[in-house]
Design an enzyme around this catalytic site. Structure first.
Site, PDB file in Angstrom:
ATOM      1  N   TYR A 187       0.828  -1.376  -0.068  1.00 16.51           N
ATOM      2  CA  TYR A 187       0.017  -0.319   0.082  1.00 16.51           C
ATOM      3  C   TYR A 187       0.957   1.400   0.188  1.00 16.51           C
ATOM      4  O   TYR A 187       0.173   2.293  -0.568  1.00 16.51           O
ATOM      5  CB  TYR A 187      -0.822  -0.070   1.318  1.00 16.51           C
ATOM      6  CG  TYR A 187      -1.555  -1.457   1.241  1.00 16.51           C
ATOM      7  CD1 TYR A 187      -2.220  -1.918   0.075  1.00 16.51           C
ATOM      8  CD2 TYR A 187      -2.502  -1.316   1.821  1.00 16.51           C
ATOM      9  CE1 TYR A 187      -3.252  -2.986  -0.094  1.00 16.51           C
ATOM     10  CE2 TYR A 187      -4.071  -2.121   2.544  1.00 16.51           C
ATOM     11  CZ  TYR A 187      -3.874  -2.978   1.476  1.00 16.51           C
ATOM     12  OH  TYR A 187      -4.447  -4.362   1.134  1.00 16.51           O
ATOM     13  N   LYS A 191       4.084 -15.381   2.186  1.00  9.18           N
ATOM     14  CA  LYS A 191       4.054 -16.365   1.423  1.00  9.18           C
ATOM     15  C   LYS A 191       5.710 -16.255   0.881  1.00  9.18           C
ATOM     16  O   LYS A 191       5.165 -16.323  -0.089  1.00  9.18           O
ATOM     17  CB  LYS A 191       3.149 -15.473   0.138  1.00  9.18           C
ATOM     18  CG  LYS A 191       3.379 -16.326  -0.624  1.00  9.18           C
ATOM     19  CD  LYS A 191       1.816 -17.406  -1.095  1.00  9.18           C
ATOM     20  CE  LYS A 191       1.700 -17.724  -1.869  1.00  9.18           C
ATOM     21  NZ  LYS A 191       1.266 -18.997  -2.061  1.00  9.18           N
ATOM     22  N   ASP A 214      -2.594 -18.170   1.193  1.00  9.33           N
ATOM     23  CA  ASP A 214      -3.764 -18.928   1.177  1.00  9.33           C
ATOM     24  C   ASP A 214      -4.343 -19.923   2.234  1.00  9.33           C
ATOM     25  O   ASP A 214      -5.381 -19.934   2.030  1.00  9.33           O
ATOM     26  CB  ASP A 214      -3.456 -19.779   0.001  1.00  9.33           C
ATOM     27  CG  ASP A 214      -1.670 -20.118  -0.208  1.00  9.33           C
ATOM     28  OD1 ASP A 214      -1.209 -20.314   0.700  1.00  9.33           O
ATOM     29  OD2 ASP A 214      -1.444 -21.289  -1.163  1.00  9.33           O
ATOM     30  N   ASP A 248      -5.126  -6.904   5.703  1.00 12.81           N
ATOM     31  CA  ASP A 248      -6.412  -6.771   5.553  1.00 12.81           C
ATOM     32  C   ASP A 248      -7.197  -7.406   5.116  1.00 12.81           C
ATOM     33  O   ASP A 248      -8.519  -7.663   5.454  1.00 12.81           O
ATOM     34  CB  ASP A 248      -6.129  -5.411   4.203  1.00 12.81           C
ATOM     35  CG  ASP A 248      -7.304  -4.947   3.905  1.00 12.81           C
ATOM     36  OD1 ASP A 248      -7.957  -4.871   5.133  1.00 12.81           O
ATOM     37  OD2 ASP A 248      -6.506  -3.929   2.553  1.00 12.81           O
ATOM     38  N   ASP A 278     -10.774  -9.227   7.463  1.00 15.67           N
ATOM     39  CA  ASP A 278     -12.324  -8.863   7.290  1.00 15.67           C
ATOM     40  C   ASP A 278     -12.642 -10.430   7.220  1.00 15.67           C
ATOM     41  O   ASP A 278     -14.077 -10.613   7.690  1.00 15.67           O
ATOM     42  CB  ASP A 278     -12.377  -8.213   5.670  1.00 15.67           C
ATOM     43  CG  ASP A 278     -12.754  -6.922   5.676  1.00 15.67           C
ATOM     44  OD1 ASP A 278     -12.525  -6.553   6.464  1.00 15.67           O
ATOM     45  OD2 ASP A 278     -13.192  -6.481   4.359  1.00 15.67           O
TER      46      ASP A 278
END
Ligand code: NAD
Length: 359
Positions: free
Chosen positions: A141, A191, A223, A247, A251
Site C-alpha cells: 500500500y 507467502k 492461502d 487487510d 475482513d
C-alpha cells in the site's frame, strides 16, 4: 491524571455510534474514578465540506497532543468521486502515518449468545477468540513505484511490496507481547514460498520468536490461512500478518463474529497512544435512522481504556456490560434473530450504560 481523548465522529453513522461510546465512557469516569477529557474535531467528509481538506493541521495537532484518538468512520457517496483529489480516507491515512501507528489489532471473539448470527456452523465458532495483528504502514500500500503507464505491450501497471527488517520486527514484537497476555500462541502469515518480502518476514519473525521462548510460534502460508481461519478458527490466538494479507484476513475473521457492527479495533505505535475505531464504515444505507449497532464502537472504547490507559478493570466492565445486554436478548437489526428484543442505536447504548452502572 486526566486522560485526554481526541474524538473524530466522522460521517454517516459515525456520530451516532460515537455518541453512545462517549456516554459509556462517561459512566466509566464516575464508576472507576478514571478522569477523562473529550476534545472534538472534524475528520473525513464533514471536514472536506467545512474546510476543504479531510483533516486540518489543527485537528492533527489535537490528535498528537492527546493520549488516545476515538474515531467513528469516514466517507460516503457524497465524496465518492474516484477522481477527486481530496478524499475522506485521507484523514485516516494521515492520522496513522503522523501518529506512527504501525500495528492494527482486530480482536474477534465469538459471543456465545450470537453463535447463530454467523453463516458458519455454531460448533466451528464456539470459543473462538483471536486477534489479527495487521502491519499498517508498510507493504504494497506504500511501496514505490506504484503506477499505471504505457509500455511496449500497451497499458501496464506496477505496485511494489517493500519491507525493512525493522518494520517486521516491531510488528512481531507487538504480536508476541500481546500473545503473552493471552493464550501464548503466535501464527505468522506469509507467502515465503513465492515472495522475497515474505522470506525476509519469516526470517525476522523467527529471530523475534527466539526472544519469546514461552510463546508457541508457527508459520502459515496466507492461502492456507484463509482456509484454516474458517475451518478451525478456535486453534488460533494471535495472527500476525503484513499489510495486504492482514487487510484480507481481518475482513474474513470479522465474519466469524457475524456482523461488523460488533468488532472493535486498535491501531498502535511505539508508545501507549493509539487510535480506536469500529472496523465498519459509515453505513450510509442506515445513517440517521437510529439503526446502527453501537457495540463495535463501545468495545473500541474498552480497548482504549485497556491498551492506552492501562484501565483493565474498566475495560472489562464495559465488555461484561455488552455481554450482559446480549445475554438478555437485546439486538440491533444487523444481529437480530427471531424472538430477540429489537432495539435501536440509542436504546442499545442506554442498556449498556445501565449494566455498567450496576457494576
Ligand atoms: P460499511 O461498513 O459502511 O457497511 C457495510 C454494511 O454493513 C452496510 O449494509 C451497513 O449498513 C452495515 N453496517 C456497517 N456498520 C454497521 C453497524 N454499526 N450497525 C449495523 N449495520 C452496519 O461499508 P461500505 O458500505 O463498504 O462503506 C460505506 C462508506 O464507509 C464508504 O464511503 C467507505 O469508504 C466508508 N468506510 C470507512 C471506513 C473507515 O472510516 N474506517 C471503513 C470502511 C468503509
Amino acid at each position: 491524571m486526566v486522560y485526554k481523548i481526541a474524538v473524530f465522529a466522522g460521517d454517516g453513522i459515525g456520530p451516532e455510534v460515537i455518541g453512545e461510546a462517549i456516554a459509556a465512557l462517561q459512566v466509566v469516569e464516575k464508576t472507576f474514578n478514571c478522569p477523562l477529557s473529550f476534545e472534538y474535531a472534524l475528520a473525513g467528509g464533514c471536514s472536506i465540506d467545512t474546510y476543504g481538506v479531510a483533516l486540518t493541521d489543527s485537528a492533527l495537532r489535537l490528535a498528537k497532543e492527546s493520549d488516545a484518538v476515538l474515531l467513528g468512520a469516514v466517507g460516503g457517496p457524497k465524496w465518492d468521486d474516484p477522481k477527486a483529489s481530496v478524499r475522506p480516507e485521507q484523514a485516516i491515512l494521515a492520522l496513522r502515518k503522523e501518529l506512527g501507528l504501525f500495528a492494527n489489532l482486530r480482536p474477534v471473539r465469538v459471543n456465545p449468545h450470537l453463535l447463530n448470527a454467523s453463516t458458519l456452523k455454531p460448533e466451528v465458532l464456539e470459543g473462538v477468540d483471536v486477534v489479527v495483528v495487521r502491519e499498517l504502514t508498510g507493504g504494497v500500500y506504500y511501496g514505490r513505484p506504484s503506477e499505471r503507464r504505457i509500455g511496449a505491450a500497451g497499458r501496464e501497471a506496477v505496485d511494489t511490496i517493500f519491507y525493512t527488517e525493522g518494520e517486521v520486527a516491531r510488528l512481531m514484537r507487538t504480536s508476541f507481547e500481546l500473545a503473552r497476555k493471552r493464550r501464548k500462541k503466535v501464527t505468522s502469515v506469509d507467502k515465503a514460498n513465492i515472495l522475497a518480502t515474505s522470506r525476509l518476514w519469516r526470517e525476522v519473525a523467527h529471530e523475534v520468536a527466539a526472544e519469546y521462548p514461552d510463546v508457541q510460534y508457527e508459520d502459515v502460508l496466507v492461502d492456507a490461512m484463509a482456509m484454516h481461519l474458517i475451518r478451525r478458527p478456535r486453534d488460533f490466538d494471535v495472527i500476525a500478518a503484513e499489510n495486504m494479507f492482514g487487510d484480507i484476513l481481518t475482513d474474513e475473521a470479522s465474519m466469524l463474529a457475524g456482523s461488523m457492527g460488533l468488532l472493535p479495533s486498535a491501531s498502535l505505535g511505539e508508545g501507549r497512544r493509539g487510535l480506536y475505531e469500529p472496523i465498519h464504515g459509515t453505513a450510509p444505507d442506515i445513517a440517521g435512522q437510529d439503526k446502527a449497532n453501537p457495540l463495535a464502537t463501545i468495545l473500541s472504547a474498552a480497548l482504549m481504556l485497556r491498551l492506552s490507559f492501562g484501565q483493565d478493570q474498566a475495560a472489562h466492565a464495559i465488555e461484561q456490560a455488552v455481554d450482559a445486554v446480549l445475554a438478555d436478548g437485546y439486538r440491533t437489526a444487523d444481529i437480530a434473530q427471531p424472538g430477540c428484543r429489537l432495539v435501536g442505536c440509542k436504546e442499545m447504548g442506554r442498556l449498556v450504560r445501565d449494566r455498567l452502572e450496576q457494576h
